[in-house]
Design a protein around this motif. Structure first.
Motif, PDB file in Angstrom:
ATOM      1  N   ARG A 231       0.831  -1.207   0.000  1.00 18.46           N
ATOM      2  CA  ARG A 231       0.000   0.000   0.000  1.00 18.46           C
ATOM      3  C   ARG A 231       0.864   1.254   0.000  1.00 18.46           C
ATOM      4  NH1 ARG A 231      -5.206  -0.999   4.027  1.00 18.46           N
ATOM      5  NH2 ARG A 231      -5.962  -2.924   3.052  1.00 18.46           N
ATOM      6  N   ILE A 232       1.974   1.234   0.749  1.00 20.45           N
ATOM      7  CA  ILE A 232       2.874   2.378   0.771  1.00 20.45           C
ATOM      8  C   ILE A 232       3.391   2.655  -0.631  1.00 20.45           C
ATOM      9  CG2 ILE A 232       5.163   3.146   1.523  1.00 20.45           C
ATOM     10  CD1 ILE A 232       4.585   1.859   4.234  1.00 20.45           C
ATOM     11  N   ASP A 233       3.742   1.600  -1.365  1.00 20.82           N
ATOM     12  CA  ASP A 233       4.240   1.775  -2.728  1.00 20.82           C
ATOM     13  C   ASP A 233       3.185   2.420  -3.618  1.00 20.82           C
ATOM     14  OD1 ASP A 233       6.185   1.194  -4.954  1.00 20.82           O
ATOM     15  OD2 ASP A 233       4.465   0.025  -5.636  1.00 20.82           O
ATOM     16  N   VAL A 234       1.932   1.967  -3.487  1.00 18.54           N
ATOM     17  CA  VAL A 234       0.853   2.528  -4.298  1.00 18.54           C
ATOM     18  C   VAL A 234       0.643   4.004  -3.967  1.00 18.54           C
ATOM     19  CG1 VAL A 234      -1.631   2.465  -4.750  1.00 18.54           C
ATOM     20  CG2 VAL A 234      -0.323   0.335  -4.628  1.00 18.54           C
ATOM     21  N   PHE A 235       0.582   4.306  -2.668  1.00 16.66           N
ATOM     22  CA  PHE A 235       0.357   5.700  -2.264  1.00 16.66           C
ATOM     23  C   PHE A 235       1.539   6.583  -2.643  1.00 16.66           C
ATOM     24  CE2 PHE A 235      -3.016   4.039   0.504  1.00 16.66           C
ATOM     25  CZ  PHE A 235      -3.985   5.002   0.293  1.00 16.66           C
ATOM     26  N   ALA A 236       2.743   6.060  -2.528  1.00 17.42           N
ATOM     27  CA  ALA A 236       3.919   6.854  -2.885  1.00 17.42           C
ATOM     28  C   ALA A 236       3.865   7.251  -4.357  1.00 17.42           C
ATOM     29  CB  ALA A 236       5.196   6.080  -2.585  1.00 17.42           C
ATOM     30  N   ARG A 237       3.466   6.317  -5.220  1.00 16.50           N
ATOM     31  CA  ARG A 237       3.372   6.630  -6.645  1.00 16.50           C
ATOM     32  C   ARG A 237       2.223   7.596  -6.917  1.00 16.50           C
ATOM     33  NH1 ARG A 237       1.989   2.450  -9.670  1.00 16.50           N
ATOM     34  NH2 ARG A 237       1.595   0.957  -8.000  1.00 16.50           N
ATOM     35  N   PHE A 238       1.138   7.448  -6.167  1.00 11.54           N
ATOM     36  CA  PHE A 238       0.005   8.347  -6.327  1.00 11.54           C
ATOM     37  C   PHE A 238       0.370   9.768  -5.907  1.00 11.54           C
ATOM     38  CE2 PHE A 238      -4.180   9.870  -4.432  1.00 11.54           C
ATOM     39  CZ  PHE A 238      -4.655  10.351  -5.637  1.00 11.54           C
ATOM     40  N   PHE A 239       1.043   9.899  -4.748  1.00 15.71           N
ATOM     41  CA  PHE A 239       1.427  11.222  -4.275  1.00 15.71           C
ATOM     42  C   PHE A 239       2.478  11.848  -5.180  1.00 15.71           C
ATOM     43  CE2 PHE A 239       0.246   9.837   0.296  1.00 15.71           C
ATOM     44  CZ  PHE A 239      -1.099  10.003  -0.007  1.00 15.71           C
TER      45      PHE A 239
END
Length: 299
Positions: A231-239
């Motif tokens: 989830r951190i990876d997904v959010f990092a790419r989103f941000f």
């Protein structure tokens, strides 16, 4: 009637005349130094005083005052700065706080800073305008949330927000002579500038928002470490995609989706009309879908 006498200046220096702006600030002046120096220079020009007048009011020589107004050669001590502040009737409290922040950036020691401040005995206490107090109370939370989204540090966010309101206090007349709807915009722009100047950038040039992925509620609720990291990876790419948006779209998106600010409150925070803010939000969501197809934003 004879024209007013303008004293001769040293070779290579232009004379200061009433209403004439001093020579440009030196390129060596830091950003924090310019933060308080620019309002001082603006007040000097608006006052209609000459440099000779300022000499008489402050007690310092023309050469030293000229250097101070240009940010030339050295970071000025508080004694000479305070003399100019009082001569121009500038609020002491916010100017002192900005002076201290710039002194730290100029690598002055705590002992040097405290010694310079103790050498001056300020008279009276400045009180901000009531409207400034009201704006501070209203905007402190959303400004802090925005700052922390980028800086990921509560103390750094508080410093950026505090400096913003000090800048606004020093420029309050200018902020309030514009039409009323522009006052929030006048306040928002230095807040954005202060925050982004402290935000690291990615190699591509856009701001680095990836660290915000570690503080999101959704990833913290993941049942195990593997899913949490995913989830951190997904959010990092989103941000990271959010940080690629144009400035106003980025601001609206950060406030709404990272800070949890209600859409109806955002126009008053950024100082833009509701219709324009809605349009910016709409364009941002479509841009995010292009940059990051997995992005999920709510209408």
């Amino acid at each position: 009637m004879n024209p007013p006498h303008i004293p001769e200046q040293p070779a290579g220096e232009s004379p200061y005349r009433r209403g004439r702006r001093p020579e440009p600030i030196c390129e060596t002046a830091t950003a924090a130094h310019r933060t308080w120096l620019e309002p001082v220079r603006n007040r000097f020009v608006a006052s209609g005083l000459t440099l000779d007048d300022l000499v008489g009011r402050s007690g310092y020589s023309k050469t030293r005052l000229s250097e101070l107004l240009r940010g030339k050669n050295y970071y000025p001590g508080w004694e000479i700065t305070y003399s100019v502040v009082r001569a121009l009737d500038i609020p002491v409290g916010p100017l002192l706080r900005l002076w201290k922040a710039a002194a730290v950036e100029a690598e002055k020691t705590p002992a040097w800073i405290s010694t310079r401040i103790r050498a001056v005995q300020p008279s009276g206490r400045d009180e901000p305008p009531l409207a400034h107090v009201g704006l501070t109370q209203t905007m402190w939370h959303p400004y802090s949330a925005y700052a922390q989204a980028f800086l990921q540090s509560a103390p750094r966010a508080r410093q950026a927000v505090g400096e913003t309101f000090d800048i606004l206090w020093l420029n309050w007349d200018e902020a309030t002579t514009s039409p009323s709807p522009d006052t929030p915009r006048f306040a928002w722009m230095p807040l954005r500038s202060k925050v982004l100047s402290r935000t690291p950038r990615r190699p591509a040039g856009h701001y680095d928002l990836r660290a915000a992925a570690f503080s999101t509620t959704v990833q913290a609720q993941a049942p195990d470490l593997v899913e949490r990291l995913a989830r951190i990876d997904v959010f990092a790419r989103f941000f990271d995609a959010i940080a690629r948006l144009p400035a106003d779209q980025m601001d609206v998106t950060v406030l709404r989706y990272l800070c949890g600010i209600a859409p109806t409150a955002i126009p008053g925070i950024v100082g833009l009309p509701p219709a324009l803010t809605h349009t910016l939000d709409h364009h941002a969501r479509w841009a995010l879908k292009e940059l990051f197809p997995d992005a999920e934003t709510q209408e």
